[in-house]
Design a protein around this motif. Structure first.
Motif, PDB file in Angstrom:
ATOM      1  N   UNK A   6      -2.134   4.187   4.519  1.00 39.98           N
ATOM      2  CA  UNK A   6      -2.924   4.486   5.700  1.00 39.98           C
ATOM      3  C   UNK A   6      -2.811   3.339   6.698  1.00 39.98           C
ATOM      4  N   UNK A   7      -2.752   3.676   7.963  1.00 41.41           N
ATOM      5  CA  UNK A   7      -2.698   2.651   8.998  1.00 41.41           C
ATOM      6  C   UNK A   7      -4.083   2.108   9.285  1.00 41.41           C
ATOM      7  N   UNK A   8      -4.123   1.106  10.120  1.00 38.27           N
ATOM      8  CA  UNK A   8      -5.400   0.515  10.495  1.00 38.27           C
ATOM      9  C   UNK A   8      -6.077   1.385  11.543  1.00 38.27           C
ATOM     10  N   UNK A   9      -7.376   1.443  11.481  1.00 38.69           N
ATOM     11  CA  UNK A   9      -8.152   2.186  12.474  1.00 38.69           C
ATOM     12  C   UNK A   9      -8.224   1.375  13.764  1.00 38.69           C
ATOM     13  N   UNK A  10      -8.207   2.038  14.904  1.00 34.02           N
ATOM     14  CA  UNK A  10      -8.320   1.298  16.168  1.00 34.02           C
ATOM     15  C   UNK A  10      -9.703   0.670  16.326  1.00 34.02           C
ATOM     16  N   UNK A  11      -9.745  -0.429  17.054  1.00 28.74           N
ATOM     17  CA  UNK A  11     -10.996  -1.142  17.304  1.00 28.74           C
ATOM     18  C   UNK A  11     -11.649  -0.553  18.561  1.00 28.74           C
ATOM     19  N   UNK A  12     -12.761   0.136  18.374  1.00 29.71           N
ATOM     20  CA  UNK A  12     -13.456   0.773  19.482  1.00 29.71           C
ATOM     21  C   UNK A  12     -14.685  -0.009  19.939  1.00 29.71           C
TER      22      UNK A  12
END
Length: 71
Positions: A6-12
């Motif tokens: 799994x890739x990293x989640x974006x920083x929101x």
């Protein structure tokens, strides 16, 4: 089923802060238009008190879990 990482989640975080400000502005303007300046000021003071309380709790938790200096 594929076995891929799994890739990293974006920083929101920045988007959340900006949208909080946008929502705060429209709520205060709506309050100002509906009930007047006094109600808008009291609402702004309540939000300010709440944010200060959150900051105090965050600093307390950071101090609680911080590592002591090994000097």
């Amino acid at each position: 089923m594929e076995n891929r990482k799994l890739g990293r989640a974006p920083n929101y975080t920045n988007a959340c802060i900006v949208m909080f400000g946008v929502n705060l502005v429209w709520v205060l303007l709506f309050t100002l238009a509906l009930w007047g300046l006094v109600a808008a000021v009291f609402l702004a003071l309540a939000v300010n008190h709440w944010l200060n309380w959150l900051d105090f709790r965050k600093r307390e938790e950071n101090e609680r879990w911080s590592m002591p200096d090994s000097r």
